[in-house]
Design a protein around this motif. Structure first.
Motif, PDB file in Angstrom:
ATOM      1  N   ALA A 136      13.458   5.404 -20.771  1.00  0.00           N
ATOM      2  CA  ALA A 136      13.069   6.324 -19.694  1.00  0.00           C
ATOM      3  C   ALA A 136      13.691   5.942 -18.358  1.00  0.00           C
ATOM      4  N   THR A 137      13.862   4.647 -18.114  1.00  0.00           N
ATOM      5  CA  THR A 137      14.499   4.214 -16.858  1.00  0.00           C
ATOM      6  C   THR A 137      16.021   4.201 -16.973  1.00  0.00           C
ATOM      7  N   THR A 138      16.540   4.563 -18.147  1.00  0.00           N
ATOM      8  CA  THR A 138      17.972   4.604 -18.471  1.00  0.00           C
ATOM      9  C   THR A 138      18.609   3.220 -18.481  1.00  0.00           C
ATOM     10  N   THR A 139      17.806   2.185 -18.785  1.00  0.00           N
ATOM     11  CA  THR A 139      18.375   0.842 -18.900  1.00  0.00           C
ATOM     12  C   THR A 139      19.184   0.727 -20.188  1.00  0.00           C
ATOM     13  N   GLY A 140      18.522   0.941 -21.321  1.00  0.00           N
ATOM     14  CA  GLY A 140      19.236   0.942 -22.590  1.00  0.00           C
ATOM     15  C   GLY A 140      19.150  -0.329 -23.405  1.00  0.00           C
ATOM     16  N   PHE A 141      18.330  -1.312 -22.972  1.00  0.00           N
ATOM     17  CA  PHE A 141      18.065  -2.462 -23.832  1.00  0.00           C
ATOM     18  C   PHE A 141      17.309  -1.987 -25.076  1.00  0.00           C
ATOM     19  N   THR A 142      17.458  -2.717 -26.182  1.00  0.00           N
ATOM     20  CA  THR A 142      16.723  -2.337 -27.388  1.00  0.00           C
ATOM     21  C   THR A 142      16.080  -3.556 -28.040  1.00  0.00           C
ATOM     22  N   THR A 143      14.902  -3.337 -28.594  1.00  0.00           N
ATOM     23  CA  THR A 143      14.248  -4.332 -29.449  1.00  0.00           C
ATOM     24  C   THR A 143      13.972  -3.726 -30.812  1.00  0.00           C
ATOM     25  N   SER A 144      14.247  -2.425 -30.933  1.00  0.00           N
ATOM     26  CA  SER A 144      14.019  -1.709 -32.186  1.00  0.00           C
ATOM     27  C   SER A 144      14.942  -0.501 -32.207  1.00  0.00           C
ATOM     28  N   ASP A 145      15.358  -0.090 -33.381  1.00  0.00           N
ATOM     29  CA  ASP A 145      16.217   1.092 -33.503  1.00  0.00           C
ATOM     30  C   ASP A 145      15.335   2.333 -33.405  1.00  0.00           C
ATOM     31  N   PHE A 146      15.123   2.800 -32.181  1.00  0.00           N
ATOM     32  CA  PHE A 146      14.201   3.923 -31.967  1.00  0.00           C
ATOM     33  C   PHE A 146      14.705   5.212 -32.594  1.00  0.00           C
TER      34      PHE A 146
ATOM     35  N   LEU B 278       9.856  16.289 -10.205  1.00  0.00           N
ATOM     36  CA  LEU B 278       8.566  16.555  -9.557  1.00  0.00           C
ATOM     37  C   LEU B 278       8.626  17.829  -8.716  1.00  0.00           C
ATOM     38  N   LEU B 279       9.698  17.995  -7.969  1.00  0.00           N
ATOM     39  CA  LEU B 279       9.832  19.191  -7.128  1.00  0.00           C
ATOM     40  C   LEU B 279      10.025  20.445  -7.970  1.00  0.00           C
ATOM     41  N   ILE B 280      10.731  20.331  -9.081  1.00  0.00           N
ATOM     42  CA  ILE B 280      10.904  21.482  -9.972  1.00  0.00           C
ATOM     43  C   ILE B 280       9.559  21.912 -10.553  1.00  0.00           C
TER      44      ILE B 280
ATOM     45  N   LEU C 244       5.290   6.328 -12.422  1.00  0.00           N
ATOM     46  CA  LEU C 244       4.396   5.491 -13.225  1.00  0.00           C
ATOM     47  C   LEU C 244       3.613   6.324 -14.234  1.00  0.00           C
ATOM     48  N   MET C 245       3.178   7.515 -13.817  1.00  0.00           N
ATOM     49  CA  MET C 245       2.422   8.379 -14.718  1.00  0.00           C
ATOM     50  C   MET C 245       3.252   8.759 -15.934  1.00  0.00           C
ATOM     51  N   LEU C 246       4.536   9.063 -15.726  1.00  0.00           N
ATOM     52  CA  LEU C 246       5.424   9.406 -16.835  1.00  0.00           C
ATOM     53  C   LEU C 246       5.558   8.229 -17.810  1.00  0.00           C
ATOM     54  N   LEU C 247       5.798   7.032 -17.263  1.00  0.00           N
ATOM     55  CA  LEU C 247       5.988   5.862 -18.116  1.00  0.00           C
ATOM     56  C   LEU C 247       4.727   5.543 -18.918  1.00  0.00           C
ATOM     57  N   VAL C 248       3.585   5.591 -18.255  1.00  0.00           N
ATOM     58  CA  VAL C 248       2.322   5.250 -18.928  1.00  0.00           C
ATOM     59  C   VAL C 248       1.971   6.287 -19.985  1.00  0.00           C
ATOM     60  N   SER C 249       2.101   7.558 -19.656  1.00  0.00           N
ATOM     61  CA  SER C 249       1.709   8.611 -20.599  1.00  0.00           C
ATOM     62  C   SER C 249       2.625   8.635 -21.827  1.00  0.00           C
ATOM     63  N   ILE C 250       3.931   8.470 -21.638  1.00  0.00           N
ATOM     64  CA  ILE C 250       4.851   8.472 -22.781  1.00  0.00           C
ATOM     65  C   ILE C 250       4.645   7.220 -23.632  1.00  0.00           C
ATOM     66  N   THR C 251       4.391   6.087 -22.984  1.00  0.00           N
ATOM     67  CA  THR C 251       4.096   4.858 -23.732  1.00  0.00           C
ATOM     68  C   THR C 251       2.845   5.024 -24.581  1.00  0.00           C
ATOM     69  N   ALA C 252       1.803   5.612 -24.013  1.00  0.00           N
ATOM     70  CA  ALA C 252       0.561   5.824 -24.746  1.00  0.00           C
ATOM     71  C   ALA C 252       0.788   6.735 -25.952  1.00  0.00           C
TER      72      ALA C 252
ATOM     73  N   LEU D  51       0.806  -1.211   0.000  1.00  0.00           N
ATOM     74  CA  LEU D  51       0.000   0.000   0.000  1.00  0.00           C
ATOM     75  C   LEU D  51       0.847   1.272   0.000  1.00  0.00           C
ATOM     76  N   HIS D  52       2.032   1.211   0.609  1.00  0.00           N
ATOM     77  CA  HIS D  52       2.847   2.421   0.715  1.00  0.00           C
ATOM     78  C   HIS D  52       3.349   2.899  -0.646  1.00  0.00           C
ATOM     79  N   TYR D  53       3.414   1.973  -1.634  1.00  0.00           N
ATOM     80  CA  TYR D  53       3.814   2.403  -2.983  1.00  0.00           C
ATOM     81  C   TYR D  53       2.832   3.439  -3.515  1.00  0.00           C
ATOM     82  N   LEU D  54       1.534   3.175  -3.314  1.00  0.00           N
ATOM     83  CA  LEU D  54       0.502   4.055  -3.845  1.00  0.00           C
ATOM     84  C   LEU D  54       0.416   5.372  -3.095  1.00  0.00           C
ATOM     85  N   LYS D  55       1.051   5.441  -1.928  1.00  0.00           N
ATOM     86  CA  LYS D  55       1.048   6.675  -1.156  1.00  0.00           C
ATOM     87  C   LYS D  55       2.294   7.529  -1.416  1.00  0.00           C
TER      88      LYS D  55
END
Length: 482
Positions: A315-325, A359-361, A278-286, A266-270
């Motif tokens: 976005a998470t700075t991992t850097g794996f690729t499945t396509s040449d973005f 977020l703070l900025i 999560l909002m950034l990842l979902v919105s950019i994916t959409a 529950l603390h994750y959602l708080k």
């Protein structure tokens, strides 16, 4: 400055680090790939140098000060990167130059994932394993640095942990002692790695690939054992597992600790940072999904698959690729690349400026707009229900300003070496954000860059991983005054 204590710790670190050459030695013997001598010599050299540094000061006992912490933190990555480059220089295949070996080693330890190596599928298995292992150990070092050390040094607003962050990271430590904190984080980090490896293996990867990719996934590193990265496997299930663990590893490990200790989610959602992340990842994916479908780049199902994986990976700075973005239509390559500037959550293995700072900025910007409308109003900036002190906001803005200044200076430096604007801009962004893949001439690898550019980018990787100020403070004359 307690130089004897610093040397003692440095010697111990090198001796401990020498042990990490043993697993790839065993891998080399198992596969009989002919690289065992490189790791054996590297083990002996690192152990001997560490012992020589430690021996004269082994019985020195003094309390470390804040300034000692800055120096040890910088030396941790600098010296270990040099030691980590030894097998890459000593191996007959690929037998990297000194510059390339340092670049590859530092990229691994800082979990950047920028590589100068090509033809991975033909390299010795032990070298491939070693690169993955570098990222895994670097990722754990980052977690301990971010959660247990940087808050006490007050780096760029990370004292927010100590003063303002609700929940498990209150007062900068998850448990009363830093050693206990580090141990708890190790358990969580190791558990995630094992779970990820088992998931990959069950989904069809070989055990070797599953272990190697679990190392770089949980470390948010991005190194792969294949030139095609995750595209090599061409498996929606493997990609889904990868997306899940990239998202989880980009979350503040303090939240994972609390979930493990309290047996609750529950603390994750708080947590405001987690929700914004999560909002950034979902919105950019959409947005990416709609753009790929609208431009008929892929069919709808393939668009969802490519968009979700590549957005989370970049976005998470991992850097794996499945396509040449970099060849995706419209503004998508730029959008994904800019998303990496936010990166992962504070206290995670992710790079970038960290989601909580962004977020703070934004909250501070919103407050300035309200002040224009209500000049006499007292409007606090809140994270959740807690007001944030102006000293923290000033530190965040200071970090943001210095980050951009460093970016511009390094960009000019790369342009001076003869690189084109797209390659130079993305190379600095990819290394400063510890992302890895860039655009233009560094979309696939960094091997074609000149030596000067590679050293500039090595500095960028180190600055990005050490939150900029940790390294820049050593350049201040005031730091060295008694």
């Amino acid at each position: 400055m307690h130089f004897k204590v610093i040397l003692r710790i440095l010697g111990i670190l090198l001796m401990i680090f020498s042990i990490t050459q043993i697993p790839p030695m065993l891998v080399s013997l198992y596969y009989n790939d002919g690289a065992v001598h490189a790791f054996a010599i590297a083990f002996a050299i690192t152990l001997l140098i560490g012992f020589i540094i430690w021996l004269p000061v082994f019985n020195v006992r003094q309390d470390l000060r804040t300034r000692d912490g800055f120096l040890i933190t910088v030396l941790f990555w600098s010296v270990l990167a040099a030691a980590g480059s030894l097998p890459l220089q000593l191996s007959q295949s690929p037998h990297l130059s000194f510059t390339d070996a340092i670049f590859e080693s530092l990229s691994g330890l800082t979990t950047t994932g920028a590589t100068v190596m090509t033809g991975l599928d033909t390299l010795p298995k032990s070298l491939l394993y070693y690169r993955q292992q570098l990222q895994w150990f670097g990722g754990m070092g980052i977690i301990v640095l971010a959660v247990a050390i940087l808050p006490m040094l007050g780096i760029g607003g990370m004292q927010l942990y100590r003063a303002e962050t609700p929940g498990p990271v209150k007062d900068s430590k998850l448990t009363p002692r830093i050693t206990e904190t580090a141990k708890a984080l190790w358990y969580i980090y190791l558990s995630l790695t094992v779970a990820c490896a088992l998931g990959y293996w069950a989904a069809g990867m070989s055990m070797f690939d599953a272990i190697g990719h679990s190392f770089s996934t949980v470390a948010i590193g991005g190194f792969s054992t294949h030139d095609e990265s995750m595209a090599y496997f061409d498996s929606p299930l493997i990609e889904a597992i990868c997306v899940f663990f990239m998202v989880v590893s980009g979350v503040n490990f303090g939240l994972h600790f609390f979930a493990w200790r309290q047996r609750t989610l529950l603390h994750y959602l708080k947590d405001p940072e987690f929700k914004f992340y999560l909002m950034l990842l979902v919105s950019i994916t959409a947005f990416a999904f709609v753009s790929l479908v609208a431009t008929a780049t892929f069919d709808p199902l393939e668009s969802l698959r490519k968009a979700s994986f590549m957005v989370v990976s970049i976005a998470t700075t991992t850097g794996f690729t499945t396509s040449d973005f970099s060849h995706w239509p419209s503004m998508l390559p730029f959008l994904l690349f800019v998303a990496a500037f936010a990166g992962g959550c504070a206290g995670s293995t992710g790079g970038g400026m960290k989601v909580i700072r962004i977020l703070l900025i934004l909250k501070q910007g919103h407050r300035e707009i309200l002040r224009l409308i209500h000049p006499n109003a007292i409007i606090p900036v809140k994270l959740g229900k807690r007001p944030i002190g102006d000293n923290v906001l000033e530190a965040v803005w200071g970090f943001f300003s210095v980050y951009l200044i460093v970016f511009v200076i390094m960009l000019i430096g790369l342009l001076a070496t003869g690189l084109d604007q797209v390659t130079a801009w993305s190379a600095v962004g990819a290394t400063l954000n510890n992302l890895g893949p860039g655009l233009g001439g560094v979309a696939l690898h960094y091997g074609d860059l000149n030596a000067t550019a590679k050293w500039i980018l090595c500095l960028a990787m180190l600055l990005g991983r050490l939150e900029v100020f940790t390294l820049l403070v050593l350049l201040s004359p005031a730091f060295w005054r008694r």
